[in-house]
Design an enzyme around this catalytic site. Structure first.
Site, PDB file in Angstrom:
ATOM      1  N   GLU A 462       0.776  -1.249   0.000  1.00 57.67           N
ATOM      2  CA  GLU A 462       0.000   0.000   0.000  1.00 57.67           C
ATOM      3  C   GLU A 462       0.802   1.290   0.000  1.00 57.67           C
ATOM      4  OE1 GLU A 462      -2.928  -0.345   3.165  1.00 57.67           O
ATOM      5  OE2 GLU A 462      -4.030  -1.884   2.073  1.00 57.67           O
ATOM      6  N   GLU A 559      -7.134  -7.759  -0.940  1.00 52.34           N
ATOM      7  CA  GLU A 559      -7.479  -7.501   0.465  1.00 52.34           C
ATOM      8  C   GLU A 559      -8.911  -7.007   0.538  1.00 52.34           C
ATOM      9  OE1 GLU A 559      -5.317  -4.870   3.006  1.00 52.34           O
ATOM     10  OE2 GLU A 559      -3.386  -5.749   2.508  1.00 52.34           O
TER      11      GLU A 559
HETATM   12  C1  BMA Z   1      -4.721  -3.101   5.052  1.00 51.97           C
HETATM   13  C2  BMA Z   1      -3.580  -3.980   5.320  1.00 51.97           C
HETATM   14  C3  BMA Z   1      -3.113  -3.821   6.714  1.00 51.97           C
HETATM   15  C4  BMA Z   1      -4.246  -3.574   7.644  1.00 51.97           C
HETATM   16  C5  BMA Z   1      -5.557  -3.922   7.032  1.00 51.97           C
HETATM   17  C6  BMA Z   1      -6.728  -3.671   7.909  1.00 51.97           C
HETATM   18  O1  BMA Z   1      -4.864  -2.205   4.176  1.00 51.97           O
HETATM   19  O2  BMA Z   1      -2.592  -3.884   4.378  1.00 51.97           O
HETATM   20  O3  BMA Z   1      -2.167  -2.808   6.780  1.00 51.97           O
HETATM   21  O4  BMA Z   1      -4.032  -4.235   8.820  1.00 51.97           O
HETATM   22  O5  BMA Z   1      -5.747  -3.205   5.894  1.00 51.97           O
HETATM   23  O6  BMA Z   1      -6.890  -2.315   8.192  1.00 51.97           O
END
Ligand code: BMA
Length: 896
Positions: A462, A559
C-alpha cells in the site's frame, strides 16, 4: 553413480572429516541476557528474544499478551540488551582455512564481539550476517557477545537525524487506538512489532534465528536457484544457478554434480570464477533425459503437488559440499491482456491453465516468533488448504517466514504472493538503508526462489496507494521527493535485484497496483485501486455490508474483510474473568486497535440482527457469536460476488474478477480483528464460510433488484457435467418446504453460469409465502455420479425482521468414534432439530480442552437430522466429547 552410492561414500569419508565443511551451532539455553546497567542478568535461549527470556526467568511475571502488558512491559524494549555465551572450539574447526560466524537473524541493531574484539555490526533483522572469525578464535574456550541497542531509541535517533539533515519520512504519528510506537520505517525490523491495527507493540531484541560457525577449506553452497522450463507436460528442463561462498578471491576448480532423486543429471569439472568476497554464481543449463517422466506441480484444487529432491554436490581438492532442496515443476504466469473498452486482465495461469486465486492474507503468527511451533504453523497452513484456498499473501508488514513455512506451502499446494517487508509507510532512502535493503532482497530471493509455491513478489503493501491518496499531510509538501525515493527503492533497487535473482519470477512494485498500467504510468499511478487494472484492496465499513451490490467490479481483490471478536475462550486467556461481561468493557475494548473498529462491528450486527441482552459472560458470548455471523455474512456477500464476477459484467469492461484474497487469515494475539482463525488456531465461523465459498463448486443464489438469480461456479477442468438444481422455499417456522423447484442444468469447467432466473415475487407467490420476512430460500446442486454437492441459502429480509424463527431444540442424538486415525481422530456427530435453525454453531464449554474442527459449522439446518464430523489431533473420550459439546443457534440468543 546412484545417490545411495554417493551417500555411502559420504559415510566412509566422514572418517576423514577434514574434507567436509563443518557447521557448529551456537544455539542453546546457555546464553545470558544482560540489560544496560547490568541490574538484570538472566539465562537466555537462542533462537529467541528478550521478552521470552524474561518470561522464562520470571522477571516478567505475566504473559506479555495479558491485559495491558504491552504498556507495562514497554521498559524492556527501551533497555539495551546484551547476549553472551562461552563456547569451545576444537582443532577440527580452527584448522580449517576459512572459519566464519554466520548469524541467520539478529533482531536488529547490534555489535558483535568474539573474545571482546568487535567483529561486526548489524542493522537488519532480515539479513544473514557472516563474519570471518578465524583470527579471533582460540583453541578451547571462547566468548561471543552480541550487544543490542533498543529498536525504539535507534529508530528515533535515525528519524531525528533524517529530519534534521534531510526531511520528514512519514508517518509521524500512529493512530491513538493502535497504542503503538513510531518510526518503525527507519529500521529493517518486523514493521508490525511497533504495533498495527490488529497487533500490539513489542519491538523486542535478540538472536531470533540460528547462529552458527561455518568452517571449510574451500567453499560451501549457500543457495540454489532453479528455473523449471517446460518442453511439454511430461518433459521439462532445468536451469540451475549455484550460489557458492568460498575462501578464495580468485578462481578455483571443482567437480559439479546435480541429481534429481537418484539420477545424475549433470556432471562436469568447472573452473569457478570468484566475483567478490569469495562469492561465486554459476549458471548451468541442465536437461532432463526423456526417460524421466516429470509430473507437474499444481496448487490445491487444480492437481497434485509432486515434489522432487534435487541435490547439488561440489567436490574440490579440499572439500566435498552438497545442498538438498525440493523442487516442483510448474510454470506460473500473470496474464495482463487488453480488455475492451478499457483495462487489462489480471489473472494467473499455472502450466498454461487459468487459475482463480482463492485465499487470504498472512500476518506474523506471533510477535515473538520463537514461541511458535512447527505444528502450529502446519495447522494454520492445513486450515488454509482445508478451506479450499490456493494462495496466501505474505503481507509486507511482517517477516520473511522460515524455510519450513515455504516447504509446507509447497507440499500443500498453497501459492505464496510474497510482499517484501515494507508496509503503510514511506521509507528513508539513505545509502546505508538502500545497501542494507539490497542485501536483504538478494538473500531472501535466493533463499526462497526455488519453492514452487512462490508465485509473485510485490515491492510493498500500500505504499503506492499512500502516495496517490495523500495519506499524510507531508505528501502535499514533499510529494516530488517521496515519489523519487519510492522509485529509487522499489524500482531501481528492488526490482533490479528481483530481475537479476529471479528472472522467471513475477514482480509488482506494490499491492495494490495497476500492474502493467502502473509501469506505463511511470511506476506511480494516480489511482492504484483502479478496477480495470491489477489488484485492489477494498474495505467497506458500512452497516449494509451484507449487500453484494456494495462491492467493486475489480480484476483481483487482494485484500477485503470485516472484523469480529474472538471466542470467549481466547479472550479469557488475556482478560480477567470478571471483565468478560461486556464487549466494550475497558479490558476488551483496549485490545481493539482499529480506530472505530468496535463501532463498525456493532453497526454490522445491529443492521441485520437483534442485539443481545447485555451483561454476563453468556451475553458476551452471544455478542461474539453475532459478530462472527456478521463477519461471515459480509465476507460471503463480497466473496460470492467476486466469484460470480469472473465474466466481464459491465459495459465499461470492468469485472472479470479472477482473485479473492480476503484480509486476514490469522491473528498475532487475542484481539477483535479481520481474522478467520483466532490466535491459538481456533476457526471462527468465517473460516467455515470460507471453506464453502472457496470450494471449486459453488452455487450462489442472490437477488438482482427483485429478480432471483442462481449462479453456478466451477473452478475445475472436468468438462461439461449435468447437475440437479433444487430450489426450496421454506417458511422459517417449518421444516417442510413450501415449494421445491427441480431442474437439470448443464455445468461447465472454469465458469460462472447463471442457471436460474425468475422474479422473486413470482417464486414467493408460487410458494404461497405472503411476506418475505417469513421465508428463506435454500439451493442445492448435485451430481450423484461424481459425488458432487453444494448448497447455499438466501435471506429475503434482514434477520431482525425474520418472522417465525423458533428455538430449534437441537439435540445431539449420537456421538461415535474415533473412526479413522490418520492424520486426525475423526468423530461422527448426529444432530436432530425440531425447527429450522440458523447459524448452528458447535463449540465446546469454556473449561473444555478439546481442540479441533468440524466438517461444517455455522450452517442453516433445514433437515431434521444432520451428520457432522469432528476432527481432532488427540483422542477424546466419546462421553467427554458429548458432555462438553454445546450448540448455539440464532434463535437461542437472548435479545433485547
Ligand atoms: C490493510 C492492510 C493492513 C491492515 C488492514 C486492515 O490495508 O494492508 O495494513 O491491517 O488493511 O486495516
Amino acid at each position: 553413480m546412484t545417490i545411495n552410492l554417493i551417500l555411502s561414500l559420504f559415510a566412509i569419508i566422514t572418517f576423514f572429516d577434514t574434507i567436509f565443511a563443518i557447521t557448529v551451532s551456537l544455539n542453546g539455553n546457555d546464553w545470558y541476557a544482560t540489560n544496560q546497567n547490568k541490574s538484570l542478568r538472566v539465562v537466555a535461549k537462542v533462537p529467541g528474544s528478550v521478552y521470552t527470556d524474561l518470561m522464562r526467568n520470571n522477571v516478567l511475571k505475566e504473559d506479555p499478551y495479558y491485559g495491558t502488558n504491552d504498556f507495562n512491559y514497554k521498559w524492556v524494549a527501551f533497555d539495551n540488551w546484551t547476549y553472551d555465551k562461552t563456547f569451545n572450539v576444537d582443532e577440527t574447526i580452527i584448522n580449517k582455512k576459512g572459519v566464519y560466524l554466520v548469524c541467520h537473524g539478529l533482531d536488529t541493531v547490534s555489535k558483535i564481539y568474539i573474545n571482546q574484539v568487535m567483529i561486526g555490526t548489524t542493522d537488519n533483522m532480515f539479513v544473514r550476517y557472516k563474519f570471518d572469525i578465524k583470527r579471533h578464535l582460540r583453541l578451547g574456550q571462547n566468548t561471543i557477545t552480541v550487544s543490542f541497542e533498543s529498536a525504539l531509541t535507534y529508530a528515533k535517533r535515525l528519524h531525528d537525524q533524517h529530519v534534521r539533515d534531510r526531511y520528514i519520512v512519514p508517518p509521524e504519528t500512529t493512530p491513538f487506538a493502535q497504542r503503538g510506537d513510531l518510526h518503525g520505517n527507519y529500521i529493517r525490523k518486523m514493521q508490525s512489532s511497533f504495533s498495527w491495527d490488529w497487533g500490539p507493540s513489542f519491538p523486542t531484541q535478540g538472536i531470533w534465528k540460528d547462529i552458527v560457525i561455518e568452517a571449510y577449506d574451500s567453499a560451501i553452497i549457500r543457495d540454489i536457484k532453479v528455473d523449471t522450463i517446460p518442453i511439454n507436460s511430461n518433459r521439462w528442463h532445468l536451469n540451475i544457478t549455484l550460489h557458492l561462498e568460498s575462501i578464495y578471491n580468485t578462481s578455483f576448480d571443482g567437480l559439479v554434480q546435480i541429481f534429481l532423486y537418484n539420477t545424475e543429471l549433470f556432471r562436469s569439472r568447472i573452473s569457478f570464477v570468484v566475483v567478490s568476497d569469495g562469492s561465486v554464481t554459476l549458471s548451468l543449463p541442465v536437461p532432463i533425459n526423456e526417460s524421466i517422466v516429470i509430473h507437474e506441480w499444481y496448487p490445491n484444487g487444480m492437481g497434485s503437488q509432486m515434489l522432487y529432491n534435487l541435490r547439488a554436490i561440489v567436490t574440490t581438492n579440499e572439500d566435498i559440499v552438497h545442498k538438498d532442496i525440493r523442487i516442483g515443476f510448474r510454470k506460473i504466469e500473470l496474464i495482463q491482456d487488453p480488455i475492451q473498452p478499457r483495462g487489462l486482465t489480471f489473472y494467473f495461469k499455472v502450466n498454461g491453465k487459468p487459475m482463480y486465486a482463492k485465499g487470504s492474507n498472512w500476518i506474523p503468527a506471533h510477535v515473538f516468533p520463537e514461541l511458535l511451533t512447527t505444528e502450529y504453523i502446519r495447522n494454520l497452513l492445513q486450515s488454509v488448504r482445508e478451506a479450499n484456498m490456493n494462495m496466501l499473501r505474505v503481507w509486507g508488514g511482517g517477516i520473511y517466514e522460515d524455510n519450513e513455512f515455504y516447504q509446507m506451502a509447497d507440499e500443500m499446494g498453497i501459492f505464496i504472493w510474497h510482499d517484501f517487508m515494507f508496509a503503510c509507510a514511506l521509507y528513508p532512502v539513505t545509502n546505508d538503508f538502500l545497501n542494507s535493503v539490497a542485501i536483504e532482497i538478494t538473500q531472501q530471493v535466493r533463499r526462497l526462489q526455488h519453492h514452487p509455491s512462490i508465485a509473485l513478489w510485490a515491492g510493498n503493501n500500500e505504499n503506492e496507494a499512500a502516495l496517490a491518496q495523500f495519506w499524510w499531510p507531508e505528501i502535499l509538501v514533499n510529494g516530488k521527493i517521496y515519489k523519487k525515493d519510492y522509485l529509487t527503492l522499489y524500482v531501481n533497487v528492488i526490482r533490479e535485484i528481483v530481475i537479476r535473482e529471479d528472472n522467471s519470477g513475477i514482480y509488482l512494485t506494490s499491492s495494490p497496483s495497476n500492474g502493467l498500467e502502473t509501469i506505463r504510468n511511470g511506476w506511480l499511478s494516480n489511482s492504484p485501486q483502479d478496477n480495470a487494472f491489477g489488484d485492489v484492496h477494498f474495505y467497506y465499513y458500512h452497516s449494509d455490508a451484507w449487500d453484494w451490490t456494495r462491492y467493486p467490479n475489480t480484476r483481483f481483490s487482494s485484500e477485503y474483510g470485516f472484523q469480529s471478536f474472538p471466542s470467549v475462550k481466547s479472550l479469557s486467556k488475556v482478560v480477567n474473568i470478571s471483565d468478560l461481561r461486556y464487549p466494550l468493557s475497558d479490558a476488551i475494548s483496549i485490545r481493539q486497535h482499529h480506530t472505530n473498529g468496535n463501532n463498525e462491528i456493532y453497526y454490522l450486527i445491529e443492521k441485520n440482527m437483534k442485539l443481545p441482552v447485555a451483561g454476563g459472560i453468556d451475553r458476551l458470548a452471544d455478542y461474539i457469536y453475532l459478530s462472527q455471523i456478521a463477519q461471515s455474512m459480509s465476507l460471503k456477500a463480497e466473496t460470492e460476488f467476486y466469484r460470480r464476477n469472473r465474466n466481464i459484467s459491465t459495459f465499461n469492461g470492468e469485472g472479470f474478477t479472477m482473485g479473492a484474497l480476503y484480509w486476514q487469515l490469522n491473528d498475532i494475539w487475542q484481539t477483535p480483528s479481520w481474522s478467520s482463525i483466532e490466535f491459538g488456531g481456533k476457526w471462527k465461523m468465517a473460516h467455515y464460510f470460507v471453506k464453502t465459498m472457496f470450494d471449486n463448486l459453488l452455487v450462489v443464489p442472490y437477488e438482482d433488484k427483485d429478480v432471483l438469480k442462481v449462479t453456478l461456479i466451477r473452478d475445475d477442468y472436468s468438462g461439461d457435467i449435468p447437475m440437479n438444481l433444487k430450489i426450496k422455499v421454506f417458511k422459517w417456522s417449518s421444516l417442510t418446504p413450501l415449494l421445491v423447484i427441480n431442474n437439470i442444468v448443464m455445468s461447465r469447467s472454469m465458469s460462472a453460469l447463471m442457471i436460474y432466473e425468475n422474479k422473486t415475487s413470482e417464486v414467493l407467490r408460487a410458494a404461497n409465502c405472503v411476506d418475505r420476512n417469513q421465508c428463506v430460500i435454500e439451493v442445492t446442486v448435485d451430481n450423484q455420479q461424481n459425488n458432487w454437492q453444494t448448497n447455499n441459502f438466501l435471506l429475503l429480509s434482514p434477520l431482525k425482521d425474520a418472522f417465525g424463527l423458533k428455538d430449534p431444540k437441537i439435540r445431539i442424538i449420537q456421538v461415535s468414534g474415533p473412526h479413522n486415525y490418520t492424520p486426525d481422530y475423526v468423530y461422527d456427530i448426529v444432530l436432530h432439530t425440531e425447527n429450522i435453525a440458523l447459524f448452528v454453531w458447535l463449540d465446546f464449554t469454556l473449561d473444555s480442552d478439546i481442540l479441533g474442527e468440524f466438517s461444517e459449522n455455522g450452517f442453516l439446518l433445514s433437515n431434521e437430522k444432520k451428520f457432522i464430523r469432528f476432527y481432532s489431533k488427540n483422542p477424546i473420550e466419546v462421553d467427554k466429547l458429548k458432555s462438553q459439546l454445546i450448540i448455539k443457534t440464532l434463535a437461542n440468543v437472548k435479545t433485547q
